[in-house]
Design an enzyme around this catalytic site. Structure first.
Site, PDB file in Angstrom:
ATOM      1  N   CYS A 155     -49.479 -19.364  -0.499  1.00 46.83           N
ATOM      2  CA  CYS A 155     -48.144 -18.911  -0.890  1.00 46.83           C
ATOM      3  C   CYS A 155     -48.207 -18.199  -2.244  1.00 46.83           C
ATOM      4  O   CYS A 155     -48.692 -18.752  -3.234  1.00 46.83           O
ATOM      5  CB  CYS A 155     -47.198 -20.110  -0.961  1.00 46.83           C
ATOM      6  SG  CYS A 155     -45.606 -19.707  -1.695  1.00 46.83           S
ATOM      7  N   HIS A 204     -36.416 -18.951  -3.334  1.00 44.93           N
ATOM      8  CA  HIS A 204     -36.205 -18.419  -4.685  1.00 44.93           C
ATOM      9  C   HIS A 204     -34.770 -17.982  -4.820  1.00 44.93           C
ATOM     10  O   HIS A 204     -34.222 -17.335  -3.931  1.00 44.93           O
ATOM     11  CB  HIS A 204     -37.168 -17.259  -4.968  1.00 44.93           C
ATOM     12  CG  HIS A 204     -37.237 -16.241  -3.877  1.00 44.93           C
ATOM     13  ND1 HIS A 204     -37.963 -16.437  -2.715  1.00 44.93           N
ATOM     14  CD2 HIS A 204     -36.651 -15.025  -3.748  1.00 44.93           C
ATOM     15  CE1 HIS A 204     -37.831 -15.386  -1.935  1.00 44.93           C
ATOM     16  NE2 HIS A 204     -37.030 -14.512  -2.528  1.00 44.93           N
ATOM     17  N   ASP A 259     -38.630 -10.692 -11.776  1.00 47.53           N
ATOM     18  CA  ASP A 259     -38.982 -10.044 -10.504  1.00 47.53           C
ATOM     19  C   ASP A 259     -39.847  -8.814 -10.795  1.00 47.53           C
ATOM     20  O   ASP A 259     -39.567  -8.042 -11.711  1.00 47.53           O
ATOM     21  CB  ASP A 259     -37.706  -9.643  -9.743  1.00 47.53           C
ATOM     22  CG  ASP A 259     -37.985  -9.326  -8.292  1.00 47.53           C
ATOM     23  OD1 ASP A 259     -37.558 -10.087  -7.416  1.00 47.53           O
ATOM     24  OD2 ASP A 259     -38.659  -8.291  -8.031  1.00 47.53           O
ATOM     25  N   HIS A 292     -32.387 -15.524  -6.606  1.00 45.51           N
ATOM     26  CA  HIS A 292     -32.326 -14.300  -7.403  1.00 45.51           C
ATOM     27  C   HIS A 292     -31.200 -14.464  -8.422  1.00 45.51           C
ATOM     28  O   HIS A 292     -30.062 -14.777  -8.040  1.00 45.51           O
ATOM     29  CB  HIS A 292     -31.985 -13.091  -6.526  1.00 45.51           C
ATOM     30  CG  HIS A 292     -33.053 -12.704  -5.538  1.00 45.51           C
ATOM     31  ND1 HIS A 292     -33.967 -11.697  -5.776  1.00 45.51           N
ATOM     32  CD2 HIS A 292     -33.347 -13.175  -4.299  1.00 45.51           C
ATOM     33  CE1 HIS A 292     -34.766 -11.561  -4.737  1.00 45.51           C
ATOM     34  NE2 HIS A 292     -34.409 -12.450  -3.815  1.00 45.51           N
TER      35      HIS A 292
HETATM   36  P1  5GP Z   1     -36.744 -11.834  -1.019  1.00 48.13           P
HETATM   37  O1  5GP Z   1     -36.650 -10.498  -0.350  1.00 48.13           O
HETATM   38  O2  5GP Z   1     -37.759 -12.732  -0.340  1.00 48.13           O
HETATM   39  O3  5GP Z   1     -35.415 -12.505  -1.229  1.00 48.13           O
HETATM   40  O4  5GP Z   1     -37.252 -11.523  -2.492  1.00 48.13           O
HETATM   41  C1  5GP Z   1     -38.600 -11.510  -2.846  1.00 48.13           C
HETATM   42  C2  5GP Z   1     -38.655 -10.964  -4.248  1.00 48.13           C
HETATM   43  O5  5GP Z   1     -39.940 -11.236  -4.784  1.00 48.13           O
HETATM   44  C3  5GP Z   1     -38.469  -9.437  -4.319  1.00 48.13           C
HETATM   45  O6  5GP Z   1     -37.347  -9.137  -5.159  1.00 48.13           O
HETATM   46  C4  5GP Z   1     -39.792  -8.933  -4.886  1.00 48.13           C
HETATM   47  O7  5GP Z   1     -39.634  -7.851  -5.770  1.00 48.13           O
HETATM   48  C5  5GP Z   1     -40.349 -10.164  -5.577  1.00 48.13           C
HETATM   49  N1  5GP Z   1     -41.791 -10.206  -5.627  1.00 48.13           N
HETATM   50  C6  5GP Z   1     -42.648  -9.960  -4.596  1.00 48.13           C
HETATM   51  N2  5GP Z   1     -43.922 -10.119  -5.000  1.00 48.13           N
HETATM   52  C7  5GP Z   1     -43.874 -10.468  -6.314  1.00 48.13           C
HETATM   53  C8  5GP Z   1     -44.875 -10.758  -7.283  1.00 48.13           C
HETATM   54  O8  5GP Z   1     -46.081 -10.733  -7.029  1.00 48.13           O
HETATM   55  N3  5GP Z   1     -44.461 -11.066  -8.539  1.00 48.13           N
HETATM   56  C9  5GP Z   1     -43.126 -11.107  -8.868  1.00 48.13           C
HETATM   57  N4  5GP Z   1     -42.826 -11.407 -10.140  1.00 48.13           N
HETATM   58  N5  5GP Z   1     -42.148 -10.847  -7.966  1.00 48.13           N
HETATM   59  C10 5GP Z   1     -42.522 -10.531  -6.716  1.00 48.13           C
HETATM   60 ZN    ZN Z   2     -44.958 -21.829  -2.197  1.00 47.35          ZN
END
Ligand code: 5GP
Ligand code: ZN
Length: 114
Positions: free
Chosen positions: A4, A100, A30, A102
């Protein structure tokens, strides 16, 4: 969980810009911000999504929101306003299956969500 991405970020195996950490919660910027302030607040314990949360996990849900509230105040967006979002599953566009929250702020957001 071994493969993960966010578990690796929490353990420091993958670099991130940490904003806050306590016993149960980790928060970081992010990598692809969609607002001037875009922070992800995650539990240290792995949950794939909100679907995995049970009544035993209600404290951690509270910890996540309280951390977001405190960070919003630190970032000075508590008065201007901010949005807190859990994306859950494909229709919501969840990309990372470690839950997570946001925390988004520093601009206006439209409603209903797109
Ligand atoms: P989801 O679409 O799952 O709600 O949001 C995933 C978030 O994780 C996205 O906003 C994306 O930019 C962020 N994200 C993906 N990979 C990484 C990473 O390696 N580091 C950080 N800091 N954020 C990440
Ligand atoms: Zn995890």
């Amino acid at each position: 969980m071994q493969d993960c991405l966010f578990c690796k970020i929490i353990k420091g195996e993958i670099k991130s810009k940490k904003v806050f950490e306590n016993e149960s919660v980790f928060a970081f910027e992010d990598i692809n911000p969609t607002a001037p302030i875009h922070i992800l607040v995650v539990p240290k314990k792995h949950f794939a999504s909100l679907n995995e949360m049970t009544p035993e996990d209600k404290d951690i849900v509270g910890e996540i929101f309280l951390a977001a509230k405190n960070i919003a105040k630190e970032k000075n967006i508590d008065k201007s306003g901010y949005r807190t979002v859990f994306n859950t599953g494909p229709d919501a566009g969840q990309a990372i299956y470690h839950i997570h929250l946001h925390l988004l702020g520093g601009r206006k957001f439209s409603w209903p969500a797109g």
